[in-house]
Design an enzyme around this catalytic site. Sequence first.
Site, PDB file in Angstrom:
ATOM      1  N   GLU A 192       0.816  -1.220   0.000  1.00 22.45           N
ATOM      2  CA  GLU A 192       0.000   0.000   0.000  1.00 22.45           C
ATOM      3  C   GLU A 192       0.850   1.272   0.000  1.00 22.45           C
ATOM      4  O   GLU A 192       0.424   2.309  -0.498  1.00 22.45           O
ATOM      5  CB  GLU A 192      -0.972   0.022   1.180  1.00 22.45           C
ATOM      6  CG  GLU A 192      -2.096  -1.006   1.081  1.00 22.45           C
ATOM      7  CD  GLU A 192      -1.716  -2.357   1.648  1.00 22.45           C
ATOM      8  OE1 GLU A 192      -0.517  -2.574   1.971  1.00 22.45           O
ATOM      9  OE2 GLU A 192      -2.617  -3.218   1.779  1.00 22.45           O
ATOM     10  N   PHE A 212     -11.292  -7.070  14.459  1.00 19.99           N
ATOM     11  CA  PHE A 212     -10.240  -7.527  13.554  1.00 19.99           C
ATOM     12  C   PHE A 212      -9.965  -6.460  12.493  1.00 19.99           C
ATOM     13  O   PHE A 212     -10.881  -5.972  11.835  1.00 19.99           O
ATOM     14  CB  PHE A 212     -10.669  -8.844  12.889  1.00 19.99           C
ATOM     15  CG  PHE A 212      -9.681  -9.333  11.856  1.00 19.99           C
ATOM     16  CD1 PHE A 212      -8.408  -9.742  12.229  1.00 19.99           C
ATOM     17  CD2 PHE A 212     -10.017  -9.352  10.508  1.00 19.99           C
ATOM     18  CE1 PHE A 212      -7.488 -10.170  11.278  1.00 19.99           C
ATOM     19  CE2 PHE A 212      -9.110  -9.790   9.556  1.00 19.99           C
ATOM     20  CZ  PHE A 212      -7.842 -10.194   9.938  1.00 19.99           C
ATOM     21  N   GLN A 213      -8.702  -6.104  12.355  1.00 19.24           N
ATOM     22  CA  GLN A 213      -8.260  -5.096  11.393  1.00 19.24           C
ATOM     23  C   GLN A 213      -8.929  -3.743  11.588  1.00 19.24           C
ATOM     24  O   GLN A 213      -9.129  -2.993  10.642  1.00 19.24           O
ATOM     25  CB  GLN A 213      -8.414  -5.588   9.954  1.00 19.24           C
ATOM     26  CG  GLN A 213      -7.479  -6.760   9.671  1.00 19.24           C
ATOM     27  CD  GLN A 213      -7.334  -7.101   8.215  1.00 19.24           C
ATOM     28  OE1 GLN A 213      -8.250  -6.886   7.419  1.00 19.24           O
ATOM     29  NE2 GLN A 213      -6.182  -7.644   7.848  1.00 19.24           N
ATOM     30  N   LYS A 221     -17.332  -0.783   6.053  1.00 21.20           N
ATOM     31  CA  LYS A 221     -17.771  -1.795   5.081  1.00 21.20           C
ATOM     32  C   LYS A 221     -19.292  -1.823   4.914  1.00 21.20           C
ATOM     33  O   LYS A 221     -19.803  -1.910   3.798  1.00 21.20           O
ATOM     34  CB  LYS A 221     -17.270  -3.163   5.549  1.00 21.20           C
ATOM     35  CG  LYS A 221     -17.513  -4.264   4.541  1.00 21.20           C
ATOM     36  CD  LYS A 221     -16.849  -5.552   4.999  1.00 21.20           C
ATOM     37  CE  LYS A 221     -16.933  -6.618   3.927  1.00 21.20           C
ATOM     38  NZ  LYS A 221     -16.260  -7.854   4.343  1.00 21.20           N
ATOM     39  N   MET A 256      24.085   9.126   2.532  1.00 23.12           N
ATOM     40  CA  MET A 256      23.919  10.432   3.171  1.00 23.12           C
ATOM     41  C   MET A 256      24.199  10.357   4.665  1.00 23.12           C
ATOM     42  O   MET A 256      24.823  11.249   5.245  1.00 23.12           O
ATOM     43  CB  MET A 256      22.497  10.951   2.902  1.00 23.12           C
ATOM     44  CG  MET A 256      22.235  12.331   3.439  1.00 23.12           C
ATOM     45  SD  MET A 256      23.387  13.532   2.758  1.00 23.12           S
ATOM     46  CE  MET A 256      22.464  14.153   1.364  1.00 23.12           C
TER      47      MET A 256
HETATM   48  C1  LIG Z   1      12.053   6.055   5.275  1.00 19.85           C
HETATM   49  C2  LIG Z   1      13.346   6.691   5.667  1.00 19.85           C
HETATM   50  N1  LIG Z   1      14.143   6.094   6.582  1.00 19.85           N
HETATM   51  C3  LIG Z   1      15.326   6.661   6.924  1.00 19.85           C
HETATM   52  C4  LIG Z   1      15.727   7.835   6.358  1.00 19.85           C
HETATM   53  C5  LIG Z   1      17.057   8.474   6.754  1.00 19.85           C
HETATM   54  N2  LIG Z   1      17.960   8.526   5.612  1.00 19.85           N
HETATM   55  C6  LIG Z   1      18.125   9.634   4.847  1.00 19.85           C
HETATM   56  S1  LIG Z   1      19.161   9.423   3.571  1.00 19.85           S
HETATM   57  C7  LIG Z   1      19.480   7.826   4.007  1.00 19.85           C
HETATM   58  C8  LIG Z   1      20.401   6.979   3.201  1.00 19.85           C
HETATM   59  C9  LIG Z   1      19.827   6.650   1.892  1.00 19.85           C
HETATM   60  O1  LIG Z   1      20.624   5.665   1.278  1.00 19.85           O
HETATM   61  P1  LIG Z   1      20.564   5.410  -0.274  1.00 19.85           P
HETATM   62  O2  LIG Z   1      19.157   5.285  -0.713  1.00 19.85           O
HETATM   63  O3  LIG Z   1      21.484   4.319  -0.617  1.00 19.85           O
HETATM   64  O4  LIG Z   1      21.060   6.797  -0.853  1.00 19.85           O
HETATM   65  P2  LIG Z   1      22.548   7.418  -0.851  1.00 19.85           P
HETATM   66  O5  LIG Z   1      22.561   8.452   0.218  1.00 19.85           O
HETATM   67  O6  LIG Z   1      23.513   6.331  -0.598  1.00 19.85           O
HETATM   68  O7  LIG Z   1      22.680   8.020  -2.208  1.00 19.85           O
HETATM   69  C10 LIG Z   1      18.768   7.484   5.163  1.00 19.85           C
HETATM   70  C11 LIG Z   1      18.835   6.192   5.854  1.00 19.85           C
HETATM   71  C12 LIG Z   1      14.849   8.424   5.438  1.00 19.85           C
HETATM   72  N3  LIG Z   1      15.118   9.602   4.858  1.00 19.85           N
HETATM   73  N4  LIG Z   1      13.684   7.825   5.085  1.00 19.85           N
END
Ligand SMILES: Cc1ncc(C[n+]2csc(CCOP(=O)(O)OP(=O)(O)O)c2C)c(N)n1
Lengths: 79, 563
Positions: free
Chosen positions: B47, B109-110, B159, B462
């Site tokens: 979803e 449920f749900q 529902k 990042m």
């Molecule tokens: C759902 C979610 N969980 C955690 C984060 C924290 N976060 C920001 S950037 C990142 C790393 C992303 O890794 P990747 O997709 O490999 O991108 P890269 O920075 O390596 O290009 C994380 C864990 C986020 N922004 N969104």
Amino acid sequence: MPRYQLDLTLRRAEGALGRVIGTAERRGFRPLSVDGETREDGDRWYLRLSVEGERSAEFLTAQLEKLYDCLAVEAMPCP
Amino acid sequence: MNAAQWLVRALEAEGVDTLFGYPGGAIMPFYDALYGSALKHILVRHEQGAAFAANGYARASGKVGVCVATSGPGATNLVTGIADAMFDSVPMVAITGQVPTHLMGTDAFQEVDVFGMTLPVVKHSFLVRSVDELPQAVGEAFRLARSGRPGPVLIDLPKNVQTVDATHLPAHAPAATDAVPQPQTHTLRAALELLSKARRPLAYAGGGIALADAVAEFRTFVEATEIPAVLTLRGIGALPATHPLNLGMLGMHGTQAANLAVQECDALVVIGARFDDRATGKLSEFAPHAKVIHLDLDAAEIGKLRAAEVGVRGDLRSSLDLLATVRPDCAHWREHCLDNKRRLGFRYDAPGPGVYAPALLKRLSQRVPAAIVSCDVGQHQMWVAQHWQFNDPRKHLTSGSLGAMGFGLPAAMGAQLAMPDAQVICVSGDGSFMMNVQELATLVRYRLPVKIVLLDNQRLGMVRQWQELFFAGRYSETDLSDNPDFAALARAFGVEAMFVDCAADVNDALDRLLASDGPALLHVAIDAMANVWPLVPPNRNNAQMLLDPQTLEMEDADAALPT
Ligand SMILES: Cc1ncc(C[n+]2csc(CCOP(=O)(O)OP(=O)(O)O)c2C)c(N)n1
Ligand SMILES: [Mg+2]
């Protein structure tokens, strides 16, 4: 901390009270008192809410005015 | 006709052609009504994919995106995509099944109170407890989603309400979108006056410009006044990347020219932007010499984080039309900004044989200048923002405010369905891609020719970069070097896949990617230690950027910035 009194007119809709109080809290204001009623013929809530918070009353009213269920809001400093 | 069938017709009347969803117990009557209807339902594999796909559909087309899920886990899985739509102002309607009204409030449920759960992340929501409330709820949901500052609206539909007779309901007539309020003349006059006296004026342009359909007016304003402009992440494309007065993105990963201009300007014309902390850096030191003219449709944004000398609420198009008549005396300043831009631009001549992601992205953007690009979250997202040559904000789909990993692939899917003839590219990272990788099955099922560029640094890059710079190189839980073989994974879904790991092969790899006629994935191995530059560290102002040490070595020392 500054205290404000808010006079609100709301739709009498499911969630209206939760939205107003939730918005105040999430935007950094602590409720101090809540007083409100619906009237006999009632499709409105009349709510008086006093809050305290560091941010301005305009900041909060601008956010409350965006709520669909909020039909009117007036804020004044608490006496 | 029951209420579910009425709803299907109402959606058709609202102009909905495509919706994204996943069935389950509490939404079965609606799915039964869909069976054989003219609506195109896209069956996603999670979803969250439905919510992000509806979101991408809406971002690319400007129309209201629609997603559907069952109660409980179906509904909770939508929440991230709804929140993303809220904070990036994307028009969306989410429809959730709910347990029957007599079971609501009994921990059935749900049963999940999705209405309560989503209160902070929706523009509005309706819990439809009786069939007679349905017409009003549907009409208002669509009107609210697309009126004013757009956003998501939830309709929670028990529902038993779906199955009751609805023959007495009138045929649905969509409500008109609210008229856009016009700016007040006296505030506009004050803005004109302030701007005409400025000597170092700067435009700070955000996502509100595209939302207000004011791109043409904004460009006219910039060209007529010859005021240089900086763009937010969501404002990218409002001016073409190659426009001479475009100084680039401001903020944490902004260009040097943009960030320096903001810190030096004496008048800041803020247009559909909201002083987000990623754009401003340390707010108390942001644009310290500037008087602020803030143009926005949303009154609550004006003065929210930075007091405005002049706040102009209302239609951006009218405000910009009028402000375009100003001719500030700012030739010196303009030259200064453009000189910074010339001297301090990005370099693409990274040494070494490996793939340099910024160069690849710039190259690809020149190959497919009309493409819609969706991206995930992380370093690759910032590289897209910095190096892709956008010239239309609706072609840059990025989770700006929520920063939700997993956005890229489903959003690209939604965009491709909204714009079947467009070239749609998804730029993802090895971390983000795995968050909604199941949607590869959806690409294949509907033969959506999305091209995926997976920038694989085997890291949560990042976060790793921040650990390197601000946590003493303690790389806590950011290593993904045991990633699956992404090309094999894609092929297992039936997606064509290729791999590249050296700069010399990039052109060929891009050729092959673009030549494939179905969905395809290019797995790109990049340096695990590559960083995004410049970077404004936390609690610093935008002039205090950290710069690429490698570039600094290559440049004259005078390119370095005062810190
Ligand atoms: C759902 C979610 N969980 C955690 C984060 C924290 N976060 C920001 S950037 C990142 C790393 C992303 O890794 P990747 O997709 O490999 O991108 P890269 O920075 O390596 O290009 C994380 C864990 C986020 N922004 N969104
Ligand atoms: Mg990565």
